[in-house]
Design a protein around this motif. Sequence first.
Motif, short mmCIF file in Angstrom:
data_model
loop_
_atom_site.label_atom_id
_atom_site.label_comp_id
_atom_site.label_asym_id
_atom_site.label_seq_id
_atom_site.Cartn_x
_atom_site.Cartn_y
_atom_site.Cartn_z
N SER A 3 0.85 -1.19 0.00
CA SER A 3 0.00 0.00 0.00
C SER A 3 0.88 1.23 0.00
O SER A 3 1.99 1.21 0.54
CB SER A 3 -0.86 0.08 1.24
N PRO A 4 0.38 2.33 -0.58
CA PRO A 4 1.16 3.55 -0.54
C PRO A 4 1.29 4.05 0.90
O PRO A 4 0.41 3.82 1.72
CB PRO A 4 0.34 4.54 -1.39
N SER A 5 2.37 4.72 1.19
CA SER A 5 2.56 5.29 2.51
C SER A 5 1.55 6.40 2.72
O SER A 5 1.26 7.16 1.81
CB SER A 5 3.97 5.87 2.60
N LEU A 7 1.93 9.09 4.00
CA LEU A 7 2.56 10.38 3.77
C LEU A 7 2.63 10.74 2.30
O LEU A 7 2.83 11.89 1.95
CB LEU A 7 3.97 10.39 4.38
N THR A 8 2.48 9.75 1.43
CA THR A 8 2.61 10.02 0.00
C THR A 8 1.32 9.79 -0.78
O THR A 8 1.31 9.90 -1.99
CB THR A 8 3.72 9.14 -0.61
N LEU A 9 0.23 9.44 -0.11
CA LEU A 9 -1.03 9.17 -0.78
C LEU A 9 -1.59 10.46 -1.39
O LEU A 9 -1.79 11.44 -0.69
CB LEU A 9 -2.04 8.57 0.21
N LYS A 10 -1.82 10.42 -2.69
CA LYS A 10 -2.42 11.56 -3.39
C LYS A 10 -3.92 11.36 -3.47
O LYS A 10 -4.38 10.26 -3.78
CB LYS A 10 -1.84 11.68 -4.80
N LEU A 11 -4.66 12.42 -3.19
CA LEU A 11 -6.12 12.38 -3.26
C LEU A 11 -6.59 13.23 -4.43
O LEU A 11 -5.94 14.22 -4.78
CB LEU A 11 -6.71 12.90 -1.94
N PRO A 12 -7.72 12.88 -5.04
CA PRO A 12 -8.21 13.64 -6.20
C PRO A 12 -8.58 15.07 -5.83
O PRO A 12 -9.33 15.30 -4.88
CB PRO A 12 -9.46 12.87 -6.65
N VAL A 13 -8.07 16.01 -6.59
CA VAL A 13 -8.37 17.42 -6.38
C VAL A 13 -9.85 17.65 -6.68
O VAL A 13 -10.39 17.12 -7.65
CB VAL A 13 -7.48 18.30 -7.29
N GLY A 14 -10.51 18.40 -5.83
CA GLY A 14 -11.91 18.73 -6.05
C GLY A 14 -12.89 17.72 -5.49
O GLY A 14 -14.10 17.93 -5.58
N CYS A 15 -12.40 16.63 -4.94
CA CYS A 15 -13.28 15.62 -4.35
C CYS A 15 -13.22 15.74 -2.83
O CYS A 15 -12.20 16.12 -2.28
CB CYS A 15 -12.86 14.22 -4.77
N THR A 16 -14.32 15.39 -2.18
CA THR A 16 -14.38 15.42 -0.73
C THR A 16 -14.55 14.01 -0.18
O THR A 16 -14.92 13.09 -0.92
CB THR A 16 -15.57 16.28 -0.25
N MET A 34 -16.43 2.92 -5.70
CA MET A 34 -15.20 2.31 -6.19
C MET A 34 -14.62 3.05 -7.40
O MET A 34 -13.43 2.91 -7.68
CB MET A 34 -15.42 0.82 -6.49
N ASP A 35 -15.42 3.81 -8.10
CA ASP A 35 -14.87 4.64 -9.19
C ASP A 35 -13.91 5.67 -8.62
O ASP A 35 -12.86 5.96 -9.20
CB ASP A 35 -15.98 5.33 -9.98
N LEU A 36 -14.26 6.22 -7.46
CA LEU A 36 -13.37 7.19 -6.81
C LEU A 36 -12.13 6.50 -6.25
O LEU A 36 -11.03 7.03 -6.34
CB LEU A 36 -14.14 7.93 -5.72
N VAL A 37 -12.29 5.30 -5.73
CA VAL A 37 -11.14 4.51 -5.27
C VAL A 37 -10.21 4.24 -6.46
O VAL A 37 -8.99 4.34 -6.35
CB VAL A 37 -11.59 3.21 -4.59
N LYS A 38 -10.80 3.94 -7.61
CA LYS A 38 -10.00 3.71 -8.82
C LYS A 38 -9.20 4.95 -9.17
O LYS A 38 -8.02 4.85 -9.52
CB LYS A 38 -10.92 3.32 -9.98
N ASN A 61 -6.34 2.09 3.93
CA ASN A 61 -5.37 3.16 3.90
C ASN A 61 -5.97 4.43 3.29
O ASN A 61 -5.81 5.53 3.82
CB ASN A 61 -4.13 2.73 3.12
N ILE A 62 -6.69 4.27 2.19
CA ILE A 62 -7.32 5.43 1.54
C ILE A 62 -8.31 6.09 2.50
O ILE A 62 -8.29 7.31 2.68
CB ILE A 62 -8.03 5.00 0.23
N LEU A 63 -9.16 5.28 3.13
CA LEU A 63 -10.13 5.85 4.07
C LEU A 63 -9.45 6.57 5.22
O LEU A 63 -9.84 7.68 5.60
CB LEU A 63 -11.04 4.75 4.62
N SER A 64 -8.44 5.95 5.79
CA SER A 64 -7.74 6.54 6.93
C SER A 64 -7.09 7.87 6.58
O SER A 64 -7.26 8.87 7.28
CB SER A 64 -6.70 5.55 7.45
N VAL A 65 -6.34 7.87 5.48
CA VAL A 65 -5.63 9.09 5.08
C VAL A 65 -6.63 10.18 4.68
O VAL A 65 -6.50 11.33 5.09
CB VAL A 65 -4.65 8.80 3.93
#
Length: 92
Positions: A3-5, A7-16, A34-38, A61-65
């Motif tokens: 899984s990505p760290s 500290l380095t996980l990038k999230l989609p700009v403009g999404c909440t 899952m489209d957003l997870v993708k 990891n995505i949810l936590s970050v």
Amino acid sequence: MTSPSPLTLKLPVGCTFADLKLRRCADDAIDLDMDLVKRVCQLNGLDFGKVCQDPGPVVSNILSVWYKTHLSTGGAPDAVMEALIAPGQRPQ
């Protein structure tokens, strides 16, 4: 697959965080967009097909970050996410 760290996980700009549409299912599992997870996987160079084979670690990891980021920017607590976080285990 690693899984990505956080500290380095990038999230989609403009999404909440709410855009994930996190909810509990009848069998106590969770459901989310899952489209957003993708999109998050693509931003972070993760193979979405492999993630779908064993989504737990990466999705957690995505949810936590994302939730940590959401709260740190003044976002309101999410009832489903709060229920998933064990007492004393709030993302730091």
